[in-house]
Motif scaffolding. Structure first.
Motif, PDB file in Angstrom:
ATOM      1  N   VAL A  10      58.071  29.172  14.021  1.00 28.04           N
ATOM      2  CA  VAL A  10      56.900  28.639  13.324  1.00 28.04           C
ATOM      3  C   VAL A  10      55.863  28.214  14.346  1.00 28.04           C
ATOM      4  CG1 VAL A  10      57.930  26.318  13.240  1.00 28.04           C
ATOM      5  CG2 VAL A  10      56.081  26.919  11.650  1.00 28.04           C
ATOM      6  N   HIS A  11      54.600  28.362  13.975  1.00 29.69           N
ATOM      7  CA  HIS A  11      53.510  27.809  14.782  1.00 29.69           C
ATOM      8  C   HIS A  11      52.367  27.409  13.859  1.00 29.69           C
ATOM      9  CE1 HIS A  11      51.150  26.832  18.235  1.00 29.69           C
ATOM     10  NE2 HIS A  11      52.031  27.376  19.078  1.00 29.69           N
ATOM     11  N   VAL A  12      51.903  26.177  14.024  1.00 31.74           N
ATOM     12  CA  VAL A  12      50.724  25.743  13.289  1.00 31.74           C
ATOM     13  C   VAL A  12      49.525  26.565  13.769  1.00 31.74           C
ATOM     14  CG1 VAL A  12      51.529  23.412  12.785  1.00 31.74           C
ATOM     15  CG2 VAL A  12      50.436  23.861  14.981  1.00 31.74           C
ATOM     16  N   ARG A  13      48.598  26.867  12.840  1.00 32.85           N
ATOM     17  CA  ARG A  13      47.485  27.745  13.173  1.00 32.85           C
ATOM     18  C   ARG A  13      46.144  27.038  12.988  1.00 32.85           C
ATOM     19  NH1 ARG A  13      49.457  30.289  16.504  1.00 32.85           N
ATOM     20  NH2 ARG A  13      47.613  31.596  16.563  1.00 32.85           N
ATOM     21  N   PRO A  14      45.154  27.372  13.817  1.00 33.81           N
ATOM     22  CA  PRO A  14      43.823  26.768  13.694  1.00 33.81           C
ATOM     23  C   PRO A  14      43.169  27.121  12.359  1.00 33.81           C
ATOM     24  CG  PRO A  14      44.087  27.915  15.794  1.00 33.81           C
ATOM     25  CD  PRO A  14      45.261  28.296  14.947  1.00 33.81           C
ATOM     26  N   VAL A  15      42.275  26.257  11.917  1.00 35.23           N
ATOM     27  CA  VAL A  15      41.646  26.427  10.608  1.00 35.23           C
ATOM     28  C   VAL A  15      40.832  27.711  10.543  1.00 35.23           C
ATOM     29  CG1 VAL A  15      39.550  25.120  11.185  1.00 35.23           C
ATOM     30  CG2 VAL A  15      40.373  25.180   8.809  1.00 35.23           C
ATOM     31  N   MET A  16      40.334  28.211  11.685  1.00 33.33           N
ATOM     32  CA  MET A  16      39.570  29.465  11.658  1.00 33.33           C
ATOM     33  C   MET A  16      40.464  30.675  11.402  1.00 33.33           C
ATOM     34  SD  MET A  16      40.377  28.553  14.933  1.00 33.33           S
ATOM     35  CE  MET A  16      38.985  27.643  15.601  1.00 33.33           C
ATOM     36  N   LEU A  31      56.524  32.049  11.249  1.00 31.63           N
ATOM     37  CA  LEU A  31      55.652  31.547  10.198  1.00 31.63           C
ATOM     38  C   LEU A  31      54.363  31.015  10.810  1.00 31.63           C
ATOM     39  CD1 LEU A  31      55.068  30.431   7.283  1.00 31.63           C
ATOM     40  CD2 LEU A  31      56.238  28.327   8.028  1.00 31.63           C
ATOM     41  N   GLY A  32      53.229  31.481  10.313  1.00 32.65           N
ATOM     42  CA  GLY A  32      51.935  30.905  10.680  1.00 32.65           C
ATOM     43  C   GLY A  32      51.542  29.910   9.601  1.00 32.65           C
ATOM     44  N   LEU A  33      51.466  28.640   9.954  1.00 33.52           N
ATOM     45  CA  LEU A  33      51.239  27.590   8.959  1.00 33.52           C
ATOM     46  C   LEU A  33      49.800  27.100   8.989  1.00 33.52           C
ATOM     47  CD1 LEU A  33      52.594  25.746   6.811  1.00 33.52           C
ATOM     48  CD2 LEU A  33      52.943  24.080   8.649  1.00 33.52           C
ATOM     49  N   GLY A  34      49.070  27.300   7.905  1.00 33.68           N
ATOM     50  CA  GLY A  34      47.741  26.734   7.766  1.00 33.68           C
ATOM     51  C   GLY A  34      47.845  25.244   7.492  1.00 33.68           C
TER      52      GLY A  34
END
Length: 382
Positions: free
Chosen positions: A155-161, A340-343
């Motif tokens: 998993v990695h948190v993703r930037p809002v853009m 997982l890309g987490l918005g």
């Protein structure tokens, strides 16, 4: 499967999850020095009745939940922090979200323990050191932490853009990256007689220009840039004879990275001959690109739809950045994996010293990861 029981457990503990994240955030420790972070996670896992395996040469942890079969599906988190300047002070700082990743994977493990799940396949939770220094995944592989694992989620948190808050992507397509360290040897001379010397700065300038002529047949995006150059002493009237430089290489595929390195070698040889200045270079570290797996990505996609709704499932994120998670699938081709890309409303961006995100998203992230793991452990097909 007990998807509802696991998701309900996590939903009821949202405040506790955020509090855990805040505690891990304050423990920020550099790569290979994650002692307090590791101990914190180990204590929480042991309190839940889980058996924690530690390793003699680093602070990584693994926890297994035995299933009916020996085949193992895994879930990995990274633990280390960056070292960067924050408000004028250089210190460890969690600006890449690894504290959030550890929180989500910890609570996925706690949910499995609390609900008493005995899955069909065995489940392994991995807490990895030193992602930022690109050595942690390789060390875990060396230590056998992936032995028997057939599918691995990250998993990695993703930037809002990239992803809006409340959405998620079933894969992150990171590119390959490499660092080049080089040196140039020339000949000193008085600056009034430059023809008697061989100027390493001029060689570096020609090298920079020549790099712009590289083209790849692999059909992927790439870049090769000089990011550091050191040459000359304190005087301004001497042609310098020694220089060191660093290059940053990026390619969106492993095939592209291989071709880029080959063409870089040709360019360096040409410039060295043209300028009469020997150039030595090496690649001290590189990270492979993501290797997509339809089964793993499909299970993650279904898990996102289960937790967030089908309308909030986004397409895989394409990122020019690197991630050492992909060493696992690169060195174990039989291993199916996806991240997982987490918005989560992350801003201003990853590695920014003031990076922050909506911590309520950690609950949804833990639910998605636990659900994907349950799907994989049950042998669910897509």
């Amino acid at each position: 499967m007990s998807v509802k029981a696991v998701c309900d457990y996590l939903k009821e503990r949202q405040d506790e999850i955020i509090r855990t994240y805040e505690e891990l955030h304050l423990l920020a420790e550099p790569s290979w020095q994650e002692e307090k972070t590791s101990q914190y996670l180990a204590n929480r896992l042991k309190e839940a009745g889980l058996t924690v395996k530690t390793y003699p040469d680093h602070f990584g942890l693994t926890v297994d939940i035995e299933g009916e079969e020996k085949e193992i599906v895994g879930l990995r988190a990274d633990m280390d922090a960056l070292v960067q300047e924050v408000n004028g002070v250089v210190k460890p700082n969690h600006s890449c979200g690894h504290d959030g990743h550890s929180t989500m994977v910890l609570y996925a493990a706690l949910a499995f323990a609390a609900t008493g799940i005995r899955p069909k396949k065995s489940v392994r939770f991995l807490f990895q050191p030193a992602e930022e220094k690109v050595g942690g995944a390789l060390q875990m592989l060396k230590d056998g932490a992936l032995d028997g694992v057939s599918m691995l989620f990250g998993v990695h948190v993703r930037p809002v853009m990239e992803l809006a808050n409340g959405t998620a992507a079933p894969a992150i397509i990171h590119g390959a990256s490499a660092s080049v360290h080089g040196s140039i040897s020339g000949l000193q001379a008085h600056a009034s007689r430059p023809e008697r010397g061989r100027n390493v700065i001029e060689t570096a300038a020609v090298l920079v220009q020549s790099l712009q002529n590289i083209r790849l047949q692999a059909g992927c995006s790439f870049s090769v840039k000089m990011t550091q150059l050191t040459a000359g002493g304190e005087t301004s009237n001497v042609i310098p004879d020694k220089a060191t430089f660093k290059l940053d290489l990026r390619a969106q595929s492993n095939e592209g990275m291989k071709e880029l390195q080959e063409k870089l070698g040709h360019v360096i040889d040409h410039v060295s001959t043209l300028m009469g200045t020997p150039i030595e270079w090496k690649i001290p570290g590189e990270v492979p690109a993501a290797i997509l797996n339809e089964q793993a990505e499909g299970l993650m996609r279904e898990a996102i739809a289960q937790v967030l709704g089908a309308e909030n499932v986004e397409q895989p994120c394409v990122s020019p950045g690197g991630e050492d998670f992909h060493f696992y699938t690169y060195h174990k081709p039989e291993l199916a994996g996806t991240m997982l890309g987490l918005g989560c409303g992350l801003a201003p961006g990853l590695h920014h010293p003031e990076m922050s995100f909506d911590t309520k998203a950690l609950t949804a992230g833990a639910q998605i990861l636990a659900t994907a793991l349950l799907y994989a452990a049950s042998g669910k097909d897509v």
